[in-house]
Scaffold this motif. Structure first.
Motif, PDB file in Angstrom:
ATOM      1  N   ALA A   1       1.818  41.019  33.162  1.00 52.83           N
ATOM      2  CA  ALA A   1       0.555  40.843  34.060  1.00 52.83           C
ATOM      3  C   ALA A   1      -0.620  39.359  33.022  1.00 52.83           C
ATOM      4  CB  ALA A   1      -0.046  41.851  34.633  1.00 52.83           C
ATOM      5  N   THR A   2      -0.736  38.750  34.425  1.00 52.45           N
ATOM      6  CA  THR A   2      -2.347  37.417  34.373  1.00 52.45           C
ATOM      7  C   THR A   2      -3.155  38.062  34.898  1.00 52.45           C
ATOM      8  OG1 THR A   2      -0.103  36.013  33.784  1.00 52.45           O
ATOM      9  CG2 THR A   2      -2.441  35.035  34.399  1.00 52.45           C
ATOM     10  N   THR A   3      -4.305  37.620  34.585  1.00 52.66           N
ATOM     11  CA  THR A   3      -5.696  38.289  34.959  1.00 52.66           C
ATOM     12  C   THR A   3      -5.630  36.711  35.873  1.00 52.66           C
ATOM     13  OG1 THR A   3      -6.718  36.722  33.610  1.00 52.66           O
ATOM     14  CG2 THR A   3      -6.692  38.997  32.813  1.00 52.66           C
ATOM     15  N   GLU A   4      -6.750  37.263  36.780  1.00 53.03           N
ATOM     16  CA  GLU A   4      -7.096  36.726  37.588  1.00 53.03           C
ATOM     17  C   GLU A   4      -7.964  35.322  36.611  1.00 53.03           C
ATOM     18  OE1 GLU A   4     -11.610  38.549  39.028  1.00 53.03           O
ATOM     19  OE2 GLU A   4      -9.545  38.645  40.200  1.00 53.03           O
ATOM     20  N   THR A   5      -8.182  34.335  37.096  1.00 50.41           N
ATOM     21  CA  THR A   5      -9.227  33.080  36.616  1.00 50.41           C
ATOM     22  C   THR A   5     -10.324  34.284  35.914  1.00 50.41           C
ATOM     23  OG1 THR A   5      -8.119  31.543  37.697  1.00 50.41           O
ATOM     24  CG2 THR A   5     -10.718  30.763  36.682  1.00 50.41           C
ATOM     25  N   LEU A   6     -11.157  33.237  35.223  1.00 50.23           N
ATOM     26  CA  LEU A   6     -12.205  34.290  34.258  1.00 50.23           C
ATOM     27  C   LEU A   6     -13.153  32.701  33.482  1.00 50.23           C
ATOM     28  CD1 LEU A   6     -10.389  37.257  31.945  1.00 50.23           C
ATOM     29  CD2 LEU A   6     -11.014  37.570  34.244  1.00 50.23           C
ATOM     30  N   THR A   7     -14.231  33.964  33.832  1.00 47.31           N
ATOM     31  CA  THR A   7     -15.370  32.648  33.394  1.00 47.31           C
ATOM     32  C   THR A   7     -16.329  32.794  32.360  1.00 47.31           C
ATOM     33  OG1 THR A   7     -15.635  31.892  35.970  1.00 47.31           O
ATOM     34  CG2 THR A   7     -17.309  31.055  34.369  1.00 47.31           C
ATOM     35  N   VAL A   8     -16.121  32.423  31.568  1.00 45.77           N
ATOM     36  CA  VAL A   8     -16.480  32.493  30.283  1.00 45.77           C
ATOM     37  C   VAL A   8     -18.046  31.811  30.469  1.00 45.77           C
ATOM     38  CG1 VAL A   8     -16.260  32.161  27.661  1.00 45.77           C
ATOM     39  CG2 VAL A   8     -14.610  33.763  29.551  1.00 45.77           C
ATOM     40  N   LYS A   9     -19.095  32.161  29.758  1.00 47.48           N
ATOM     41  CA  LYS A   9     -20.337  31.777  29.468  1.00 47.48           C
ATOM     42  C   LYS A   9     -20.957  31.554  27.875  1.00 47.48           C
ATOM     43  CE  LYS A   9     -22.124  33.159  33.965  1.00 47.48           C
ATOM     44  NZ  LYS A   9     -22.536  32.317  34.079  1.00 47.48           N
ATOM     45  N   ALA A  10     -21.904  30.103  27.579  1.00 47.82           N
ATOM     46  CA  ALA A  10     -21.972  30.174  26.504  1.00 47.82           C
ATOM     47  C   ALA A  10     -23.565  31.222  26.390  1.00 47.82           C
ATOM     48  CB  ALA A  10     -22.709  29.522  26.530  1.00 47.82           C
TER      49      ALA A  10
ATOM     50  N   ALA B   1       3.357  53.704  36.533  1.00 46.12           N
ATOM     51  CA  ALA B   1       2.798  53.403  35.154  1.00 46.12           C
ATOM     52  C   ALA B   1       4.082  51.893  34.453  1.00 46.12           C
ATOM     53  CB  ALA B   1       3.316  54.812  34.114  1.00 46.12           C
ATOM     54  N   GLN B   2       5.044  52.155  35.302  1.00 41.87           N
ATOM     55  CA  GLN B   2       6.567  50.909  34.805  1.00 41.87           C
ATOM     56  C   GLN B   2       5.276  50.066  34.616  1.00 41.87           C
ATOM     57  OE1 GLN B   2       8.409  51.677  33.381  1.00 41.87           O
ATOM     58  NE2 GLN B   2      10.077  52.912  33.253  1.00 41.87           N
ATOM     59  N   ALA B   3       4.429  50.030  36.166  1.00 41.00           N
ATOM     60  CA  ALA B   3       4.099  48.398  36.368  1.00 41.00           C
ATOM     61  C   ALA B   3       2.841  48.039  35.891  1.00 41.00           C
ATOM     62  CB  ALA B   3       3.262  47.977  37.832  1.00 41.00           C
ATOM     63  N   LEU B   4       3.211  47.282  34.832  1.00 43.30           N
ATOM     64  CA  LEU B   4       1.488  46.297  34.036  1.00 43.30           C
ATOM     65  C   LEU B   4       0.031  46.295  35.072  1.00 43.30           C
ATOM     66  CD1 LEU B   4       1.758  44.526  30.652  1.00 43.30           C
ATOM     67  CD2 LEU B   4      -0.224  44.924  32.570  1.00 43.30           C
ATOM     68  N   THR B   5      -0.636  46.829  35.375  1.00 40.00           N
ATOM     69  CA  THR B   5      -1.401  46.605  36.082  1.00 40.00           C
ATOM     70  C   THR B   5      -2.619  47.367  35.114  1.00 40.00           C
ATOM     71  OG1 THR B   5      -0.675  48.316  37.592  1.00 40.00           O
ATOM     72  CG2 THR B   5      -2.996  47.935  38.509  1.00 40.00           C
ATOM     73  N   PHE B   6      -4.095  45.467  35.933  1.00 44.32           N
ATOM     74  CA  PHE B   6      -5.564  45.226  35.331  1.00 44.32           C
ATOM     75  C   PHE B   6      -6.700  46.538  36.184  1.00 44.32           C
ATOM     76  CE2 PHE B   6      -3.561  41.317  33.867  1.00 44.32           C
ATOM     77  CZ  PHE B   6      -3.672  41.294  32.899  1.00 44.32           C
ATOM     78  N   VAL B   7      -6.629  47.325  35.100  1.00 43.54           N
ATOM     79  CA  VAL B   7      -7.875  47.824  35.682  1.00 43.54           C
ATOM     80  C   VAL B   7      -9.316  47.101  35.755  1.00 43.54           C
ATOM     81  CG1 VAL B   7      -6.983  50.159  36.082  1.00 43.54           C
ATOM     82  CG2 VAL B   7      -8.541  49.185  33.442  1.00 43.54           C
ATOM     83  N   LYS B   8      -9.275  46.489  34.862  1.00 46.26           N
ATOM     84  CA  LYS B   8     -10.919  45.282  34.484  1.00 46.26           C
ATOM     85  C   LYS B   8     -10.438  44.254  33.984  1.00 46.26           C
ATOM     86  CE  LYS B   8     -14.075  47.877  33.597  1.00 46.26           C
ATOM     87  NZ  LYS B   8     -15.169  48.933  33.038  1.00 46.26           N
ATOM     88  N   GLN B   9     -10.874  43.271  34.246  1.00 43.62           N
ATOM     89  CA  GLN B   9     -10.969  41.847  33.989  1.00 43.62           C
ATOM     90  C   GLN B   9     -11.960  40.924  34.245  1.00 43.62           C
ATOM     91  OE1 GLN B   9      -7.965  39.367  36.079  1.00 43.62           O
ATOM     92  NE2 GLN B   9      -7.764  41.344  36.962  1.00 43.62           N
ATOM     93  N   GLN B  10     -12.247  40.246  33.076  1.00 40.31           N
ATOM     94  CA  GLN B  10     -14.088  39.520  33.046  1.00 40.31           C
ATOM     95  C   GLN B  10     -13.998  39.164  31.767  1.00 40.31           C
ATOM     96  OE1 GLN B  10     -17.550  42.268  33.448  1.00 40.31           O
ATOM     97  NE2 GLN B  10     -18.890  40.888  33.879  1.00 40.31           N
ATOM     98  N   GLY B  11     -15.079  37.560  32.207  1.00 42.67           N
ATOM     99  CA  GLY B  11     -15.479  37.151  31.334  1.00 42.67           C
ATOM    100  C   GLY B  11     -16.510  37.244  31.108  1.00 42.67           C
ATOM    101  N   TRP B  12     -17.407  37.178  29.388  1.00 45.75           N
ATOM    102  CA  TRP B  12     -18.135  37.553  28.802  1.00 45.75           C
ATOM    103  C   TRP B  12     -18.807  36.051  28.487  1.00 45.75           C
ATOM    104  CZ3 TRP B  12     -20.790  40.871  30.575  1.00 45.75           C
ATOM    105  CH2 TRP B  12     -22.541  41.507  29.826  1.00 45.75           C
ATOM    106  N   LEU B  13     -19.694  36.129  27.518  1.00 44.82           N
ATOM    107  CA  LEU B  13     -20.402  35.771  26.806  1.00 44.82           C
ATOM    108  C   LEU B  13     -19.663  35.245  25.482  1.00 44.82           C
ATOM    109  CD1 LEU B  13     -23.706  36.799  26.368  1.00 44.82           C
ATOM    110  CD2 LEU B  13     -23.075  35.079  28.155  1.00 44.82           C
TER     111      LEU B  13
END
Length: 738
Positions: free
Chosen positions: A111-120, A28-40
């Protein structure tokens, strides 16, 4: 006085103490992503809470932007995770950085996410004619210059403030309804973006039009319209519950990423002088039942009439809706409405997807997924270009009023099966039609040059000959789709449509409400899906807190404590009411399934007469939960000797009084169903003692025998003699016998 961050930190600590979802203190001490995503045109991330964190700062980078901080209100705490959504991004590559800080603004972890692709977003259709861009966002998805942004939740919807220009000066307005009323005067031309967070229920918002609509209404239809507004949900759970949206004298309204549940009438009503509006990526669920038999699933989803034109409806998800979309007013239109329908998922809906009257429509790349009545209906003076859609198990995919299969399968051919009006004309190109469990009713001109459902072409730009006209009414297709000035569009191959819409239709990532239909049953049924209706009725988001809002402003998504249990619990009821009131009130605690009728007699309870009943047929039911033993009294009309069943009591026969009383001896959930014969239920009374508290009940039986001798019954529905002491019911009237 507690600060915003200390309140947020307090809730975070309480949440972590209450939850056993985290494996250890170290994790719980470490900032951990459980989901990450680019959307519209947005990106989002979810992460686990960090010990001792008082707040989280979120930054985004990409497409020439570096470490831009997002608004606090975009960070929300849910039952077992935190989430941020970042709208207003143009298509491209982005990263999100989340920084956990303590109460002294000292960094704990990041923490920084991986590169996320955002669509138009796909901005095609009539709404964008003449390069017009609806809403508060530019064509590339970024925020328009000078736009005002409001964050609205259940607890601040009546206290949120915004300065609105009245033509002379900026005046502060308080509450969403007042802000929209002031903005509707049309003097403030700044774009407005309203961001809805979580669920806002009908009883939590003041100033609804007719008690059922958020109202976007301009002062006139020229220089004082309600213009340039985006009304959008944040994340995957923004929901309007118990009401819908009304548009009148508007221009450039964008409605997106919103779920609408149990609205009082239409989910979205475009009523009079609406132009360049865009409704997309919304989820539409059942509405509240209306008084007519065909309104058991609600009156409709989107209604467009009376000069509501240049509209695009796209990427929406419709869940088992009944009469989905009506286009064109009952008194006809001066000129045809221009509407585009593309990439919508009609998920086991019944009909009107859409129904056209004095409308010219481009209908492409929609997924007609197991529809039980019909798909596209084209009536008087209407034109439809129907291309690259996927029809799966739709018996009547496309129809023209008064001709083709509408005429062939009608018992009275001149009246047809769905309209009775004169017909319009449809052009069909490259649609996928598959049927496995239904008998397909579709024919083109190669089968019959007069009796066809659409004129089939072999190339997209092929015109329908001017010699072709509707069999009933003589309307000629105007070939709008090949005319100079028609907008450009690039339809997807129909083989890909189902997959595209499974991924991109509705709210972000499909929304927080998921439902899987049973195709073997639901493809052919137009009855209410009782399990789906119960799930919608008991829906509750797991949102707990919104960062940056005071507790008095936000204080819990449902206005209560916690929010750590995402599993909805039944609302315990303490009283009843008329069947229509209970059906139309999402907070009544009653789950009522079935159709209504206003032609089965009347029941007068107290001083009020009710003429609308629930028809207790084979698929009807009434369910509710009580926390203590109660007396239940059911008031019927014209139902003598019909039988019903009640949980833990068994079968009951409705007596000549048409009143059934039963003692519910323990707390729990009770369900009333039919066992024999259709009965007509008007009113349910519940009381914790031995009386209903109702002083008088008159039942109007339509065809009573003139010589009928009425028996006496006690409140338990048992027949008693004239020597009985206590409250008795004689001929529907309650009297005290001493």
């Amino acid at each position: 006085m507690k600060t915003k961050r200390s309140l947020f930190a307090q809730v975070l600590r309480m949440q972590m103490m209450a939850s056993m979802l985290f494996i250890s203190v170290m994790s719980a001490q470490a900032l951990t992503f459980v989901k990450q995503q680019g959307w519209l045109e947005t990106a989002y991330a979810e992460w686990q809470p960090v010990s001792e964190a008082a707040a989280y700062h979120v930054y985004y980078s990409g497409e020439g932007i570096t470490n831009q901080q997002v608004d606090d209100c975009l960070v929300r705490l849910y039952a077992d995770y935190l989430r941020v959504d970042v709208p207003g991004l143009k298509a491209g590559k982005y990263t999100l950085t989340v920084v956990a800080v303590d109460e002294h603004e000292q960094e704990i972890d990041r923490a920084t996410t991986e590169t996320l692709t955002v669509k138009a977003h796909n901005r095609e259709g009539f709404a964008f004619t003449d390069e017009y861009v609806p809403g508060g966002y530019e064509l590339d998805g970024t925020i328009k210059n000078g736009a005002k942004i409001l964050y609205v939740s259940a607890q601040n919807v009546n206290t949120v403030t915004c300065n609105i220009n009245d033509g002379k000066s900026e005046v502060e307005q308080t509450g969403l309804a007042n802000i929209l009323q002031a903005y509707g005067k049309g003097k403030d031309k700044a774009p407005l973006i309203i961001r809805v967070i979580g669920t806002i229920r009908k009883e939590q918002i003041d100033g609804l039009k007719d008690g059922i609509y958020i109202n976007f209404e301009g002062k006139n239809n020229t220089d004082c319209m309600c213009e340039h507004v985006t009304f959008e949900g944040v994340g995957n759970d923004a929901t309007l519950y118990g009401y819908g949206i009304n548009l009148k004298r508007t221009k450039g309204i964008e409605i997106r990423n919103i779920g609408i549940m149990l609205c009082g009438d239409d989910a979205i009503s475009m009523d009079t002088d609406n132009f360049h509006n865009w409704v997309h990526n919304c989820d539409f669920f059942y509405g509240s039942p209306g008084k007519d038999a065909d309104q058991v699933k609600g009156d409709g989803c989107i209604d467009m009439k009376y000069r509501s034109t240049l509209t695009t409806i796209s990427y929406n998800h419709f869940f088992d809706n009944g009469k989905v979309m009506g286009c064109g007013g009952a008194t006809k239109e001066e000129t045809n409405l221009l509407i585009t329908f593309h990439h919508n998922w009609f998920d086991h809906c019944d009909s009107r997807t859409p129904r056209l009257n004095h409308t010219t429509a481009h209908i492409y790349n929609n997924y007609y997924d197991g529809m039980s009545v019909y798909g596209i209906g084209v009536t008087e003076v209407s034109n439809a270009f129907i291309e690259c859609n996927h029809f799966r198990n739709v018996q009547r995919p496309m129809m023209i009023a008064g001709q083709g299969t509408d005429r062939i399968y009608a018992s009275e051919p001149d009246k047809g099966t769905f309209s009775g009006q004169p017909g319009g004309m449809s052009k069909a190109y490259h649609n996928k039609v598959e049927t496995t469990t239904v008998e397909l009713r579709l024919q083109y001109q190669d089968t019959d040059a007069q009796q066809f459902d659409a004129w089939l072409v072999t190339t997209r730009d092929e015109k329908v000959p001017e010699t072709v006209h509707a069999y009933k009414g003589g309307h000629v297709y105007d070939n709008f789709d090949t005319a100079e000035g028609m907008y450009s569009s690039t339809p997807d191959d129909p083989e890909l449509v189902a997959g595209i819409l499974n991924e991109w239709a509705g709210r972000t990532n499909g929304g927080d409400f998921h439902w899987t239909f049973d195709n073997s049953v639901d493809d052919r049924s137009h009855d209410v899906n009782t399990e789906l209706k119960a799930a919608i009725t008991s829906y509750k988001s797991s949102l707990v807190k919104i960062q940056g809002m005071q507790e008095s402003e936000q204080g819990g998504e449902e206005g209560g404590e916690g929010g750590d249990d995402p599993t909805p619990t039944p609302t315990e009821v303490t009283k009843g009411g008329s069947i229509v009131e209970l059906m139309n009130d999402p907070q009544s605690g009653f789950t009522i399934v079935g159709s209504t009728s206003n032609s089965k007699g009347t029941v007068t309870v107290g001083e009020t007469t009710y003429n609308t009943c629930l028809k207790m047929g084979s698929s009807s039911s009434v369910s509710f939960t009580i926390s203590e033993p109660m007396l239940m009294t059911l008031y019927f009309a014209n139902s003598e000797n019909k039988r019903i069943s009640v949980t833990n009591i068994g079968e009951l026969t409705i007596p000549s009084t048409n009143i059934v009383s039963a003692k519910l001896t323990s707390a729990g959930t009770y369900t009333i169903t039919r066992t024999s014969g259709e009965s007509y239920l008007f009113y349910i009374a519940l009381s914790s003692d031995t009386t209903t508290g109702i002083s008088n009940v008159d039942i109007n039986i339509q065809h009573p025998s003139p010589n009928t001798q009425y028996s006496w019954y006690n409140l338990a529905g048992q027949r008693v003699g004239k020597g009985y002491k206590g409250i008795v019911i004689v001929n529907g009237k309650k009297m005290l016998m001493k």
